[in-house]
Design an enzyme around this catalytic site. Structure first.
Site, mmCIF file in Angstrom:
data_model
loop_
_atom_site.group_PDB
_atom_site.id
_atom_site.type_symbol
_atom_site.label_atom_id
_atom_site.label_comp_id
_atom_site.label_asym_id
_atom_site.label_seq_id
_atom_site.Cartn_x
_atom_site.Cartn_y
_atom_site.Cartn_z
ATOM 1 N N HIS A 75 39.982 31.939 46.391
ATOM 2 C CA HIS A 75 38.715 32.569 45.997
ATOM 3 C C HIS A 75 38.255 33.487 47.107
ATOM 4 O O HIS A 75 38.256 33.095 48.282
ATOM 5 C CB HIS A 75 37.647 31.521 45.691
ATOM 6 C CG HIS A 75 38.046 30.673 44.537
ATOM 7 N ND1 HIS A 75 38.136 31.181 43.266
ATOM 8 C CD2 HIS A 75 38.455 29.398 44.474
ATOM 9 C CE1 HIS A 75 38.565 30.227 42.474
ATOM 10 N NE2 HIS A 75 38.780 29.136 43.174
ATOM 11 N N ILE A 76 37.864 34.657 46.715
ATOM 12 C CA ILE A 76 37.441 35.668 47.684
ATOM 13 C C ILE A 76 36.131 35.241 48.345
ATOM 14 O O ILE A 76 35.979 35.280 49.557
ATOM 15 C CB ILE A 76 37.254 37.020 46.957
ATOM 16 C CG1 ILE A 76 38.588 37.477 46.366
ATOM 17 C CG2 ILE A 76 36.652 38.068 47.888
ATOM 18 C CD1 ILE A 76 38.460 38.560 45.305
ATOM 19 N N ARG A 124 33.121 45.904 41.706
ATOM 20 C CA ARG A 124 32.325 44.801 41.177
ATOM 21 C C ARG A 124 31.588 44.079 42.308
ATOM 22 O O ARG A 124 32.218 43.564 43.231
ATOM 23 C CB ARG A 124 33.297 43.840 40.495
ATOM 24 C CG ARG A 124 32.755 42.517 40.147
ATOM 25 C CD ARG A 124 33.886 41.527 39.885
ATOM 26 N NE ARG A 124 33.356 40.299 39.379
ATOM 27 C CZ ARG A 124 33.956 39.116 39.454
ATOM 28 N NH1 ARG A 124 35.144 39.036 40.017
ATOM 29 N NH2 ARG A 124 33.398 38.060 38.967
ATOM 30 N N TYR A 134 32.298 40.491 46.646
ATOM 31 C CA TYR A 134 33.762 40.535 46.539
ATOM 32 C C TYR A 134 34.412 41.620 47.417
ATOM 33 O O TYR A 134 35.634 41.745 47.421
ATOM 34 C CB TYR A 134 34.168 40.731 45.072
ATOM 35 C CG TYR A 134 33.722 39.585 44.186
ATOM 36 C CD1 TYR A 134 34.322 38.330 44.282
ATOM 37 C CD2 TYR A 134 32.666 39.735 43.284
ATOM 38 C CE1 TYR A 134 33.904 37.267 43.497
ATOM 39 C CE2 TYR A 134 32.232 38.685 42.485
ATOM 40 C CZ TYR A 134 32.865 37.451 42.602
ATOM 41 O OH TYR A 134 32.443 36.394 41.829
ATOM 42 N N ALA A 174 36.565 33.201 37.002
ATOM 43 C CA ALA A 174 35.595 32.359 36.291
ATOM 44 C C ALA A 174 36.261 31.170 35.582
ATOM 45 O O ALA A 174 35.634 30.119 35.411
ATOM 46 C CB ALA A 174 34.815 33.197 35.294
ATOM 47 N N ARG A 181 27.510 29.385 46.710
ATOM 48 C CA ARG A 181 26.978 30.114 45.560
ATOM 49 C C ARG A 181 26.370 29.151 44.535
ATOM 50 O O ARG A 181 26.051 28.014 44.865
ATOM 51 C CB ARG A 181 28.086 31.014 44.979
ATOM 52 C CG ARG A 181 28.589 32.028 46.015
ATOM 53 C CD ARG A 181 29.644 32.938 45.457
ATOM 54 N NE ARG A 181 29.122 33.764 44.374
ATOM 55 C CZ ARG A 181 29.897 34.455 43.524
ATOM 56 N NH1 ARG A 181 31.219 34.414 43.661
ATOM 57 N NH2 ARG A 181 29.353 35.174 42.566
ATOM 58 N N PRO A 204 39.915 36.871 35.151
ATOM 59 C CA PRO A 204 38.974 37.833 34.580
ATOM 60 C C PRO A 204 38.093 38.539 35.606
ATOM 61 O O PRO A 204 37.626 37.929 36.564
ATOM 62 C CB PRO A 204 38.115 36.993 33.634
ATOM 63 C CG PRO A 204 38.367 35.577 33.998
ATOM 64 C CD PRO A 204 39.735 35.521 34.593
ATOM 65 N N ASN A 205 37.922 39.809 35.358
ATOM 66 C CA ASN A 205 37.054 40.713 36.126
ATOM 67 C C ASN A 205 37.618 41.114 37.485
ATOM 68 O O ASN A 205 37.027 41.944 38.171
ATOM 69 C CB ASN A 205 35.635 40.116 36.293
ATOM 70 C CG ASN A 205 34.972 39.894 34.947
ATOM 71 O OD1 ASN A 205 34.869 40.826 34.149
ATOM 72 N ND2 ASN A 205 34.559 38.676 34.656
ATOM 73 N N ASN A 233 44.163 33.310 41.586
ATOM 74 C CA ASN A 233 42.703 33.297 41.563
ATOM 75 C C ASN A 233 42.299 33.273 40.091
ATOM 76 O O ASN A 233 42.293 34.322 39.430
ATOM 77 C CB ASN A 233 42.138 34.535 42.272
ATOM 78 C CG ASN A 233 40.612 34.482 42.342
ATOM 79 O OD1 ASN A 233 39.976 33.663 41.661
ATOM 80 N ND2 ASN A 233 40.024 35.341 43.150
ATOM 81 N N GLU A 256 45.449 28.008 45.157
ATOM 82 C CA GLU A 256 44.294 28.677 44.535
ATOM 83 C C GLU A 256 43.535 29.450 45.613
ATOM 84 O O GLU A 256 43.367 28.948 46.728
ATOM 85 C CB GLU A 256 43.390 27.600 43.925
ATOM 86 C CG GLU A 256 42.146 28.160 43.259
ATOM 87 C CD GLU A 256 41.404 27.068 42.482
ATOM 88 O OE1 GLU A 256 42.000 26.493 41.545
ATOM 89 O OE2 GLU A 256 40.250 26.789 42.829
HETATM 90 C C1 DHK Z 1 35.916 35.105 41.441
HETATM 91 C C2 DHK Z 1 35.169 35.085 40.302
HETATM 92 O O1 DHK Z 1 35.296 36.027 39.390
HETATM 93 C C3 DHK Z 1 34.153 34.041 40.067
HETATM 94 O O2 DHK Z 1 33.979 33.765 38.692
HETATM 95 C C4 DHK Z 1 34.421 32.776 40.842
HETATM 96 C C5 DHK Z 1 35.911 33.990 42.411
HETATM 97 C C6 DHK Z 1 34.708 33.098 42.296
HETATM 98 C C7 DHK Z 1 36.211 34.488 43.813
HETATM 99 O O3 DHK Z 1 35.412 34.302 44.729
HETATM 100 O O4 DHK Z 1 37.287 35.064 43.996
HETATM 101 O O5 DHK Z 1 33.328 31.907 40.725
#
Ligand code: DHK
Length: 153
Positions: free
Chosen positions: A102-103, A20, A25, A79, A109, A12-13, A76, A100
């Protein structure tokens, strides 16, 4: 002969990547991330099938689908990393290596981002390298594919 496939899954997102919260990110859009992963994978003879969804069940479906179509997964879960038993169980259910990514450095955080429900059933985790983490995750996945089975058994 069809090229071997790697599934690249984004939660998501991440469709909003580039726009964003750029301080967290970065400014690279998802399309460019996919291109980066495609280029990396191609050097090793793999094709990328990319899916992004804002819906947990879709991600579960893609993970299941990978079992028959792919050699491994870079994911990834965004959330859902911190909440989804369903995604964890789907990863656990398949017989493929999964990395897995994460950016952001989730460990720097909010505390709720420090726990990943999915990481313990993955074969590796790349965190905090920005979008370059996707390239690193792809290289790591290819190594795991070469080695054979996943290492969480
Ligand atoms: C991306 C998200 O959308 C967050 O909800 C995660 C992750 C971290 C990222 O760092 O790629 O907590």
């Amino acid at each position: 002969m069809a090229a071997k496939q790697i599934f690249l899954l984004n939660g998501p997102n991440l469709n909003l990547l580039g726009k964003r919260e750029p301080d967290t990110y970065g400014r690279t859009c998802l399309e460019d991330v996919v291109q980066l992963v495609e280029q990396t994978a191609k050097e090793y003879g793999y094709e990328i099938a990319h899916y992004q969804s804002n819906h947990e069940g879709d991600l579960v479906d893609y993970i299941q689908e990978a079992q028959d179509k792919a050699e491994g997964i870079v994911i990834n879960p965004a959330a859902y990393t911190h909440t989804s038993v369903a995604i964890r169980d789907a990863i656990s259910a398949i017989e493929l290596p999964v990395i897995e990514v994460h950016i952001s450095n989730v460990h720097r955080r909010e505390p709720f981002r420090h726990e990943s429900l999915s990481a313990p059933v993955c074969d590796g985790q790349i965190v905090g390298f920005g979008v370059d983490g996707y390239r690193l995750a792809t290289l790591g996945l290819i190594e795991k594919i070469k080695e054979g089975r996943r290492n969480n058994e």
